[in-house]
Design a protein around this motif. Structure first.
Motif, PDB file in Angstrom:
ATOM      1  N   ILE A  17      36.644  18.889 -22.144  1.00  0.00           N
ATOM      2  CA  ILE A  17      37.842  19.047 -22.963  1.00  0.00           C
ATOM      3  C   ILE A  17      38.573  20.344 -22.619  1.00  0.00           C
ATOM      4  O   ILE A  17      39.809  20.386 -22.524  1.00  0.00           O
ATOM      5  N   VAL A  18      37.811  21.414 -22.383  1.00  0.00           N
ATOM      6  CA  VAL A  18      38.420  22.705 -22.058  1.00  0.00           C
ATOM      7  C   VAL A  18      39.131  22.655 -20.715  1.00  0.00           C
ATOM      8  O   VAL A  18      40.251  23.165 -20.564  1.00  0.00           O
ATOM      9  N   THR A  19      38.504  22.024 -19.727  1.00  0.00           N
ATOM     10  CA  THR A  19      39.087  22.011 -18.377  1.00  0.00           C
ATOM     11  C   THR A  19      40.199  20.989 -18.228  1.00  0.00           C
ATOM     12  O   THR A  19      41.073  21.146 -17.359  1.00  0.00           O
ATOM     13  N   THR A  20      40.215  19.949 -19.060  1.00  0.00           N
ATOM     14  CA  THR A  20      41.238  18.909 -18.924  1.00  0.00           C
ATOM     15  C   THR A  20      42.595  19.394 -19.415  1.00  0.00           C
ATOM     16  O   THR A  20      43.623  19.138 -18.782  1.00  0.00           O
ATOM     17  N   GLU A  21      42.639  20.093 -20.550  1.00  0.00           N
ATOM     18  CA  GLU A  21      43.895  20.557 -21.126  1.00  0.00           C
ATOM     19  C   GLU A  21      43.824  22.055 -21.411  1.00  0.00           C
ATOM     20  O   GLU A  21      43.764  22.484 -22.563  1.00  0.00           O
ATOM     21  N   PRO A  22      43.820  22.873 -20.359  1.00  0.00           N
ATOM     22  CA  PRO A  22      43.703  24.315 -20.603  1.00  0.00           C
ATOM     23  C   PRO A  22      44.908  24.911 -21.334  1.00  0.00           C
ATOM     24  O   PRO A  22      44.773  25.904 -22.041  1.00  0.00           O
ATOM     25  N   VAL A  23      46.090  24.300 -21.164  1.00  0.00           N
ATOM     26  CA  VAL A  23      47.274  24.828 -21.844  1.00  0.00           C
ATOM     27  C   VAL A  23      47.134  24.706 -23.358  1.00  0.00           C
ATOM     28  O   VAL A  23      47.631  25.545 -24.123  1.00  0.00           O
ATOM     29  N   ARG A  24      46.439  23.663 -23.803  1.00  0.00           N
ATOM     30  CA  ARG A  24      46.259  23.445 -25.235  1.00  0.00           C
ATOM     31  C   ARG A  24      45.388  24.518 -25.894  1.00  0.00           C
ATOM     32  O   ARG A  24      45.300  24.590 -27.115  1.00  0.00           O
ATOM     33  N   LEU A  25      44.716  25.334 -25.079  1.00  0.00           N
ATOM     34  CA  LEU A  25      43.952  26.421 -25.650  1.00  0.00           C
ATOM     35  C   LEU A  25      44.856  27.464 -26.303  1.00  0.00           C
ATOM     36  O   LEU A  25      44.398  28.276 -27.104  1.00  0.00           O
ATOM     37  N   ILE A  26      46.133  27.447 -25.976  1.00  0.00           N
ATOM     38  CA  ILE A  26      47.063  28.420 -26.548  1.00  0.00           C
ATOM     39  C   ILE A  26      47.537  27.971 -27.923  1.00  0.00           C
ATOM     40  O   ILE A  26      47.476  28.716 -28.898  1.00  0.00           O
ATOM     41  N   THR A  27      48.007  26.751 -28.019  1.00  0.00           N
ATOM     42  CA  THR A  27      48.569  26.262 -29.282  1.00  0.00           C
ATOM     43  C   THR A  27      47.590  25.456 -30.108  1.00  0.00           C
ATOM     44  O   THR A  27      47.728  25.375 -31.330  1.00  0.00           O
ATOM     45  N   LEU A  31      51.954  25.689 -39.581  1.00  0.00           N
ATOM     46  CA  LEU A  31      52.870  25.436 -38.468  1.00  0.00           C
ATOM     47  C   LEU A  31      52.349  24.329 -37.564  1.00  0.00           C
ATOM     48  O   LEU A  31      53.139  23.535 -37.017  1.00  0.00           O
ATOM     49  N   SER A  32      51.026  24.234 -37.412  1.00  0.00           N
ATOM     50  CA  SER A  32      50.463  23.204 -36.531  1.00  0.00           C
ATOM     51  C   SER A  32      50.652  21.800 -37.078  1.00  0.00           C
ATOM     52  O   SER A  32      50.442  20.818 -36.353  1.00  0.00           O
ATOM     53  N   LEU A  33      51.026  21.667 -38.348  1.00  0.00           N
ATOM     54  CA  LEU A  33      51.321  20.346 -38.886  1.00  0.00           C
ATOM     55  C   LEU A  33      52.505  19.699 -38.175  1.00  0.00           C
ATOM     56  O   LEU A  33      52.677  18.480 -38.238  1.00  0.00           O
ATOM     57  N   TYR A  83      39.980  23.915 -30.881  1.00  0.00           N
ATOM     58  CA  TYR A  83      40.638  22.657 -30.551  1.00  0.00           C
ATOM     59  C   TYR A  83      41.873  22.430 -31.422  1.00  0.00           C
ATOM     60  O   TYR A  83      42.883  21.907 -30.945  1.00  0.00           O
ATOM     61  N   GLU A  84      41.821  22.820 -32.673  1.00  0.00           N
ATOM     62  CA  GLU A  84      42.932  22.561 -33.585  1.00  0.00           C
ATOM     63  C   GLU A  84      43.981  23.673 -33.588  1.00  0.00           C
ATOM     64  O   GLU A  84      45.183  23.393 -33.637  1.00  0.00           O
ATOM     65  N   LEU A  85      43.546  24.938 -33.535  1.00  0.00           N
ATOM     66  CA  LEU A  85      44.472  26.047 -33.723  1.00  0.00           C
ATOM     67  C   LEU A  85      44.686  26.902 -32.485  1.00  0.00           C
ATOM     68  O   LEU A  85      45.553  27.787 -32.498  1.00  0.00           O
ATOM     69  N   GLY A  86      43.921  26.701 -31.433  1.00  0.00           N
ATOM     70  CA  GLY A  86      44.147  27.433 -30.202  1.00  0.00           C
ATOM     71  C   GLY A  86      43.826  28.913 -30.322  1.00  0.00           C
ATOM     72  O   GLY A  86      43.156  29.374 -31.257  1.00  0.00           O
ATOM     73  N   VAL A  87      44.334  29.680 -29.359  1.00  0.00           N
ATOM     74  CA  VAL A  87      43.990  31.091 -29.264  1.00  0.00           C
ATOM     75  C   VAL A  87      44.550  31.891 -30.437  1.00  0.00           C
ATOM     76  O   VAL A  87      43.905  32.834 -30.914  1.00  0.00           O
ATOM     77  N   VAL A  88      45.720  31.517 -30.939  1.00  0.00           N
ATOM     78  CA  VAL A  88      46.315  32.272 -32.051  1.00  0.00           C
ATOM     79  C   VAL A  88      45.442  32.172 -33.302  1.00  0.00           C
ATOM     80  O   VAL A  88      45.052  33.181 -33.901  1.00  0.00           O
ATOM     81  N   HIS A 117      45.616  21.560 -30.717  1.00  0.00           N
ATOM     82  CA  HIS A 117      46.111  20.194 -30.861  1.00  0.00           C
ATOM     83  C   HIS A 117      46.671  19.900 -32.249  1.00  0.00           C
ATOM     84  O   HIS A 117      47.180  18.804 -32.474  1.00  0.00           O
ATOM     85  N   GLY A 118      46.575  20.845 -33.149  1.00  0.00           N
ATOM     86  CA  GLY A 118      47.089  20.625 -34.498  1.00  0.00           C
ATOM     87  C   GLY A 118      45.976  20.440 -35.504  1.00  0.00           C
ATOM     88  O   GLY A 118      44.849  20.035 -35.179  1.00  0.00           O
ATOM     89  N   PHE A 119      46.298  20.715 -36.727  1.00  0.00           N
ATOM     90  CA  PHE A 119      45.329  20.668 -37.813  1.00  0.00           C
ATOM     91  C   PHE A 119      44.790  19.257 -38.016  1.00  0.00           C
ATOM     92  O   PHE A 119      45.528  18.272 -37.901  1.00  0.00           O
ATOM     93  N   GLU A 120      43.492  19.148 -38.260  1.00  0.00           N
ATOM     94  CA  GLU A 120      42.803  17.898 -38.601  1.00  0.00           C
ATOM     95  C   GLU A 120      42.566  16.999 -37.386  1.00  0.00           C
ATOM     96  O   GLU A 120      42.153  15.849 -37.536  1.00  0.00           O
ATOM     97  N   THR A 121      42.780  17.484 -36.165  1.00  0.00           N
ATOM     98  CA  THR A 121      42.596  16.627 -34.992  1.00  0.00           C
ATOM     99  C   THR A 121      41.148  16.567 -34.524  1.00  0.00           C
ATOM    100  O   THR A 121      40.757  15.584 -33.884  1.00  0.00           O
TER     101      THR A 121
END
Length: 414
Positions: free
Chosen positions: A280-290, A91-93, A320-325, A292-296
């Motif tokens: 990286i964690v503090t700059t985009e905390p919302v991205r911790l959920i989803t 799905l992250s693709l 970083y790639e797959l988030g909390v899920v 950034h996508g595979f291979e990033t």
């Protein structure tokens, strides 16, 4: 006059036995040895060996029933959690900035998993000891080759094209395969041979020092020792520490950076890497959920999306790639796998915990999330552990002392 033998010789069964022996010889002996000098040996030789095992099982049908094995896998919580991780990767693709390379890497990942499942299904229900004794033989031979290359590599490899990272990858494979080899020898009551094998592998890693491999061997040995004396404690610690570190990985830079700065200075490379991870964690905390996508994690460093000194470990890449899920599903799959391994043959549990600990250590120190050679190395280790587990069977025979001798002419009764 002697009667002719009535035993029927089946050429197909002989061919299957030969194919299986060649497959195990390639997987247990040739692959570990060649991996010390050829960086692509694992990726090339492993599929060939597994294909021979699959062909042998297709001929003689000695594997476990496929339907029953498939149902058992689908009912395993660890397998279902792994499928969730795989589905989230797919799905992250959709939102990865590198859809082309990510799709190619995902296809390689799926192919490796399918190869591992096919090899798992093809392994005989009962493994012959003659095939399994090839494993310590191959690990010992690979360790001797690694020692020779570490001591006399320049003279031995003179005139041979330079193959960067070949020995490093070979030693990584050696640091993992030593544990199933030791577990197999101990299950055969060959403790001195198991100790000698571990010492030879330790010498091979010490001759060509690398922090990741030496740390993996040391932590694996610690897990082996703890589990040998306290099995439940060893299984619980291995499962809890590995899954816990993966689950709380974004908190690690905040906890480890002050300690590292106090011990090594605020400008040391490791502390700067932790600082980069913290930013990286503090700059985009919302991205911790989803995520950034595979291979990033790998390609983002090349194209400037993340700092060059960002961590290259599986802990960072997973979050970083797959988030909390993806990270929590992977942590549960790891925890359930370790706990399930602790319920298998007791003699093999210390070796299994050592293998888990060593592999997790290598992944944490610097191997990427989905590097093909690393995934293939893990697949080989899994198949080897399954093989030695299926070699742990005994034929039980009734003891004479339990039989009551009846009067002459009557059958014995228990």
């Amino acid at each position: 006059m002697a009667r002719p033998s009535t035993q029927t010789i089946d050429p197909a069964l002989d061919a299957a036995a030969l194919l299986r022996r060649v497959g195990f010889f390639g997987l247990f002996v040739i692959l570990p040895v060649v991996a010390q000098v050829a960086r692509r040996a694992t990726v090339i030789l492993a599929p060939i060996s597994v294909a021979l095992l699959i062909l042998a099982s297709a001929i003689d049908g000695r594997q476990r029933p496929l339907r029953a094995s498939g149902v058992r896998l689908l009912r395993a919580p660890a397998f279902l959690a792994g499928l969730l991780v795989l589905a989230w990767m797919a799905l992250s693709l959709v939102w990865t900035p590198f859809p082309g390379p990510a799709s190619e890497r995902f296809a390689n990942l799926v192919a490796t998993i399918l190869l591992t499942l096919a090899g798992y299904m093809a392994l005989p229900d009962r493994m012959r000891s003659a095939n399994l004794y090839l494993l310590p033989l191959g690990v010992t031979a690979a360790a001797i080759v690694a020692i020779m290359l570490g001591l006399f590599g320049d003279s031995l490899m003179r005139g041979v094209p330079d193959d960067d990272n070949a020995l490093d990858r070979g030693l990584t494979l050696l640091a993992l395969l030593v544990w199933p080899a030791v577990a197999w020898l101990r299950s055969r009551r060959r403790d001195r041979e198991a100790l000698g094998l571990a010492v030879v592998v330790a010498v091979a890693l010490a001759v060509s020092p690398d922090l990741g491999q030496i740390a993996a061997l040391a932590i694996g040995a610690l897990a082996f020792a703890v589990t040998s004396f306290r099995p439940r404690l060893g299984v619980g610690l291995t499962a809890g520490i590995a899954a816990g570190l993966l689950a709380v990985a974004p908190l690690l830079p905040f906890l480890a950076r002050p300690v590292g700065a106090a011990l090594f200075g605020p400008l040391s490379p490791g502390v700067l890497t932790l600082k980069s991870w913290q930013r990286i964690v503090t700059t985009e905390p919302v991205r911790l959920i989803t995520g950034h996508g595979f291979e990033t994690a790998l390609r983002g460093r090349v194209f400037g999306l993340i700092p060059v000194n960002a961590p290259s470990t599986a802990l960072f890449a997973m979050w970083y790639e797959l988030g909390v899920v993806g990270a929590l599903a992977a942590a549960f799959a790891l925890y359930a796998s370790v706990r399930r391994a602790g319920l298998d043959v007791p003699l093999l549990v210390p070796g299994a915990m050592a293998g888990f600990a060593a592999a997790f250590t290598i992944a944490c120190i610097g191997v990427g999330l989905t590097v093909v050679w690393w995934l293939t190395t893990l697949a080989i280790t899994i198949l080897v552990f399954v093989a030695i587990e299926r070699g742990q069977f005994r034929t039980r025979r009734p003891k004479v002392s339990r039989l009551k001798l009846p009067p002459l002419g009557e059958p014995p009764t228990p």
